[in-house]
Design an enzyme around this catalytic site. Structure first.
Site, short mmCIF file in Angstrom:
data_model
loop_
_atom_site.label_atom_id
_atom_site.label_comp_id
_atom_site.label_asym_id
_atom_site.label_seq_id
_atom_site.Cartn_x
_atom_site.Cartn_y
_atom_site.Cartn_z
N GLU B 131 48.52 90.04 13.27
CA GLU B 131 48.45 91.48 12.98
C GLU B 131 47.03 91.93 12.64
OE1 GLU B 131 50.70 93.40 13.91
OE2 GLU B 131 52.06 93.84 12.24
N THR B 184 45.61 102.79 14.22
CA THR B 184 46.13 102.28 12.94
C THR B 184 45.06 102.32 11.86
OG1 THR B 184 47.56 100.80 14.19
CG2 THR B 184 47.36 100.36 11.85
#
Lengths: 314, 314
Positions: B131, B184
């Site tokens: 991630e 993000t």
């Protein structure tokens, strides 16, 4: 109903905040509490006829039990009143929910007299109205467990809500009450107004983990979740030997250690009574070498909240 | 083991944050996910041979699946490697856990090949390592539900822990995916560094209430807990028509409505499929009148996480 009837209520001492649950989490303990005897009288309102065990105002509008009772009577629009005899069993200003217990007892007792028109959640709401007198703001993290027993969560105040959480069978607590005075308002003023977002997230994770641990009786998860990155770093400065006491409690096997409510009492949650007793013994030794006098109290986390202990009718 | 063996893994799309659980809460959905076929090869490391459904780097050290797989292989000190064929079924940058699903699938698949030396929690840990490539920081609120299925909580990162929460039987979700690009990292930078203590407490109460609601299948408590005073007020500014969409969803009967992960997808949690379908229909109507194109996806909250969908051996 011209007969004279009295009902006597016991409401337990409570531990609020519980590390990760500032203002929202609390639990009830055994063997320590306030006892209020209510007598129904024709005259409207609340009259406090005696208070033993502590010096507190008899004037109802200045007494937590009086204020809570008056708020409830006003809401229910009853055309009679109550006389209260209050026996304080919880030391004043100890941080173990003394004012909440008195407020809980009076609203629970009035509800008994009226054959329970209100739910326990509604009683917690009116009990909270009394708390304002003691701490200057409305919070129910002591009064809710004092009424419900066990662990309670206040997920929100708007709407006001109490969630009764499960109590794992083998949870004991050691209460350490140092003979210090910490004013609840001062303990609030020491807190920061803003906190790092990262700490807010961490603390929410701990609280959620703790709640999950209660539902699954997962003592390891409970232990890992008994952390406080928001409040304890500030308030512990008010408590002599806090870090030492915490280290000793954890080394002795406590699941967690923290400040009870806004202090000065501290608590150690333990799996089993033996560990709780051992923590009590070691912390008594620690404080004996200091200038601070302490009392300790070991108790099961109690599933019992407020209850009728006697009814007298003539 | 000179025979050629391939294992194909499906890992579901996920919704993270879920209003009250920023960075710690997530759940898996059905009917949308990534599929990765792993082939064991003598050569150490990870080689990505194909990616379909999206344009992403084939270089393993720049690909979430590659990075997660490499971290796990390094930890396990195996003396062989894997080739990956990746089929992206989750739109890139949609906020429904696309990178997490790829990372989950590869670590789950390697574990299958090695006859499951690692627990699901350990897989989530290595999945999280992937991630970092996508979002710049380690968080596991998508990868944990992509592996475990259902609702998962990350109560803490030190030590890293995943708690699998119960999934009430009748929970459905409507995913609304507007065709917008939100980076993000940008979505993180819009957030404040500090928050009011009062908001931190409120949000923790909501999260704890939500967790309690899952354990007790209390849909009303779940609904009242699906609130976000920390993150949504900032991030919703990036999402056209967010407030309108939320009002419509709640009026249609959704339990809650919020931003999925860091957006741009939004989600409505609903009791029952009918309400989820109705929300989908009404929000399609809403966005048809705007310049924003959307896709919607209705799914049960899935108790299934990553799983083997085929094994081929010759």
């Amino acid at each position: 109903m011209n007969s004279k009837k009295t009902v006597t209520i016991f409401s337990p001492a409570t531990v609020a905040n519980v590390n990760c649950g500032f203002d929202v989490l609390g639990f009830a303990i055994e063997g320590m509490g306030d006892i209020i005897t209510l007598t129904k009288v024709p005259k409207n309102g609340i009259r406090i006829t005696s208070i033993t065990g502590a010096t507190l105002p008899l004037e109802a509008s200045k007494n937590v039990a009086g204020v809570a009772g008056l708020a409830m009577l006003e809401y229910l629009k009853v055309d009679f009143g109550f006389e209260l005899q209050i026996k304080k069993g919880i030391p004043l200003g100890s941080g173990t929910g003394g004012s909440a217990a008195s407020a809980a007892a009076v609203v629970f007792g009035i509800n008994q007299f009226l054959e329970n028109p209100l739910s326990l959640e509604e009683l917690a709401y009116f009990g909270m109205k009394g708390e304002v007198v003691a701490s200057g703001n409305e919070h129910a993290d002591n009064v809710a467990p004092a009424i419900f027993g066990g662990f309670t969560l206040i997920p929100g105040y708007d709407p006001f809500e109490v969630v009764s959480l499960p109590t794992p069978a083998n949870l004991y607590v050691t209460i350490i009450h140092p003979h210090l005075v910490i004013n609840t308002k001062d303990a609030r003023e020491i807190l920061p107004k803003v906190v790092p977002l990262q700490h807010a997230i961490q603390q929410a994770g701990y609280l959620a983990g703790f709640v999950s641990g209660l539902y699954t009786s997962n003592y390891n998860l409970i232990s890992r979740s008994l952390k406080d990155v928001l409040i304890e770093p500030y308030r512990k400065e008010l408590l002599p030997l806090f870090d030492k006491a915490k280290n000793i409690a954890l080394q002795t096997g406590a699941l967690g250690f923290g400040i009870s409510g806004s202090g000065p009492s501290m608590f150690a949650l333990c799996k089993g009574e033996e560990i709780a007793d051992a923590v009590s013994e070691k912390l008594n030794s620690l404080y004996q070498t200091s200038e601070i006098k302490i009392d300790t109290h070991v108790s099961k986390v109690s599933e019992k909240g407020s209850r009728v202990i006697s009814v007298y009718e003539e």
